[in-house]
Design a protein around this motif. Structure first.
Motif, PDB file in Angstrom:
ATOM      1  N   LEU A 290      38.503  39.851  39.118  1.00 40.75           N
ATOM      2  CA  LEU A 290      38.288  38.670  38.284  1.00 40.75           C
ATOM      3  C   LEU A 290      37.846  39.076  36.879  1.00 40.75           C
ATOM      4  O   LEU A 290      37.294  40.155  36.677  1.00 40.75           O
ATOM      5  N   SER A 291      38.059  38.181  35.935  1.00 39.73           N
ATOM      6  CA  SER A 291      37.533  38.408  34.594  1.00 39.73           C
ATOM      7  C   SER A 291      36.011  38.257  34.651  1.00 39.73           C
ATOM      8  O   SER A 291      35.472  37.644  35.583  1.00 39.73           O
ATOM      9  N   PRO A 292      35.277  38.800  33.667  1.00 33.28           N
ATOM     10  CA  PRO A 292      33.814  38.647  33.683  1.00 33.28           C
ATOM     11  C   PRO A 292      33.358  37.195  33.783  1.00 33.28           C
ATOM     12  O   PRO A 292      32.412  36.899  34.524  1.00 33.28           O
ATOM     13  N   LEU A 293      34.031  36.284  33.070  1.00 36.10           N
ATOM     14  CA  LEU A 293      33.638  34.874  33.136  1.00 36.10           C
ATOM     15  C   LEU A 293      33.932  34.281  34.516  1.00 36.10           C
ATOM     16  O   LEU A 293      33.111  33.546  35.070  1.00 36.10           O
ATOM     17  N   GLU A 294      35.094  34.594  35.073  1.00 33.74           N
ATOM     18  CA  GLU A 294      35.434  34.101  36.413  1.00 33.74           C
ATOM     19  C   GLU A 294      34.423  34.614  37.436  1.00 33.74           C
ATOM     20  O   GLU A 294      33.980  33.873  38.319  1.00 33.74           O
ATOM     21  N   ARG A 295      34.084  35.865  37.299  1.00 32.79           N
ATOM     22  CA  ARG A 295      33.150  36.472  38.246  1.00 32.79           C
ATOM     23  C   ARG A 295      31.784  35.793  38.175  1.00 32.79           C
ATOM     24  O   ARG A 295      31.181  35.466  39.205  1.00 32.79           O
ATOM     25  N   ALA A 296      31.281  35.573  36.948  1.00 33.73           N
ATOM     26  CA  ALA A 296      29.974  34.941  36.782  1.00 33.73           C
ATOM     27  C   ALA A 296      29.983  33.517  37.319  1.00 33.73           C
ATOM     28  O   ALA A 296      29.055  33.104  38.038  1.00 33.73           O
ATOM     29  N   VAL A 297      31.021  32.759  37.001  1.00 38.82           N
ATOM     30  CA  VAL A 297      31.106  31.376  37.465  1.00 38.82           C
ATOM     31  C   VAL A 297      31.198  31.331  38.989  1.00 38.82           C
ATOM     32  O   VAL A 297      30.546  30.509  39.646  1.00 38.82           O
ATOM     33  N   PHE A 298      32.005  32.203  39.574  1.00 41.94           N
ATOM     34  CA  PHE A 298      32.147  32.241  41.032  1.00 41.94           C
ATOM     35  C   PHE A 298      30.803  32.535  41.690  1.00 41.94           C
ATOM     36  O   PHE A 298      30.423  31.878  42.674  1.00 41.94           O
TER      37      PHE A 298
END
Length: 333
Positions: free
Chosen positions: A128-136
């Motif tokens: 995942l992208s860093p933003l996707e990872r954080a949101v997940f």
């Protein structure tokens, strides 16, 4: 753990922060996959909080926002380093035995959290992208509201919902299968490590899946990369490499690592040589992931000298061969 000081703001701030430290570390570790970097992110969060005069409406959301932003920045930098990493990259192994006792009492919730920190899950998060990872992590693991997530990552709520949906699809597509019964997993792991200590190839083979994968993260420094060799060859390789090591006084210390059965390998002085994590499903071990990169196991204790151990192991193997061949030579003389 660093000593927290209140800087004249009373005694409640350090106490309130310490109460939330486990949560902040859990968020950061899932984003970064690194124990040491997550600990640094949590400490930086404290420093920023201690230097601020702000009294947030929700301290949990406020601190989660800070640690998430720090972790996202650190992840972007770490990804550049990982592009040149030698061999397979695994997260730093995290002992999760204490997770069984705190801070959640609900066994189902504990099991759910353990699965999200498994090696397999963290490797999937790497896609995942860093933003996707954080949101997940914030939404799917810790159930933060979308307004708090939006504040943490600097995006609108609508954008965060899209990021969460996209991340969820990626994670669901590659979701690993685990043996649901934790007791059965632990029993199989115990039998596996007992057979490894005894050098019993047949018993090991019976416990391994036909397509078992053995993969090592040595960072190009310690150990090979492993691969998929099948149950028979894997059992033989394990005995050939581990049993001679145990004759030097090394020991296998069973531990739960990243929510899965595993072990820490220590030399005769107690120094850490590496870790194993086992993926178990359908009554068989489907993957054995080891970490021997010294930089990734320092948080577990003093790191042993792998080079010296290898040399001693080689000497013992050569001595054993000489003793075996000796009677044959005497008979031929």
């Amino acid at each position: 753990m660093a000593q927290l000081e209140s800087h004249g703001q009373g005694t409640t701030r350090p106490q309130e922060f310490e109460a939330l430290r486990p949560l902040l570390f859990s968020i950061s570790y899932r984003i970064l996959g690194s124990v040491t970097e997550a600990e640094d992110a949590v400490q930086e969060t404290w420093l920023r909080y201690a230097a601020s005069d702000e009294e947030p409406r929700s301290l949990k959301a406020y601190l989660a926002t800070i640690v998430t932003r720090i972790s996202i920045d650190a992840l972007r930098s770490a990804r550049m380093r990982r592009e040149t990493y030698v061999g397979p990259w695994f997260p730093e192994p995290l002992p999760t035995d204490p997770l069984r006792a705190a801070p959640y009492e609900d066994p189902e919730r504990v099991a759910e959290l353990a699965e999200t920190v498994s090696m397999s899950a963290l490797i999937l998060l790497e896609r995942l992208s860093p933003l996707e990872r954080a949101v997940f992590v914030l939404r799917e693991v810790f159930r933060f509201d979308y307004d708090d997530i939006a504040s943490a990552v600097g995006r609108s709520e609508a954008a965060c919902r899209q990021l969460a949906a996209r991340a969820r699809r990626h994670m669901d597509a590659g979701k690993p299968r685990f043996e649901p019964d934790r007791r059965k997993r632990a029993e199989l792991a115990d039998r596996f490590f007992d057979a490894l200590r005894l050098g019993d190839v047949e018993q090991l083979q019976d416990m391994l899946a036909a397509d078992v994968a053995t993969v090592n993260d040595g960072g190009g420094v310690a150990g090979g990369r492993g691969g998929s060799f099948g149950a028979v060859k894997t059992a033989r390789l394990l005995v050939a490499t581990v049993t001679p090591l145990l004759t030097t006084g090394a020991r296998i210390e069973p531990r739960e690592l990243n929510g899965q059965p595993g072990a820490i390998l220590r030399d005769r002085s107690g120094a850490v040589l590496g870790t194993w994590s086992l993926d178990i499903a359908d009554g068989r071990i489907r993957a054995i992931r080891s970490v021997t990169n010294p930089d990734k196991i320092r948080h577990l204790g003093r790191v042993g000298d792998v080079t010296t151990i290898r040399a001693e192991r080689h000497r013992i193997r050569q001595q054993s061969r000489a003793e075996t061949d000796g009677p044959e030579r005497d008979g031929q003389a």
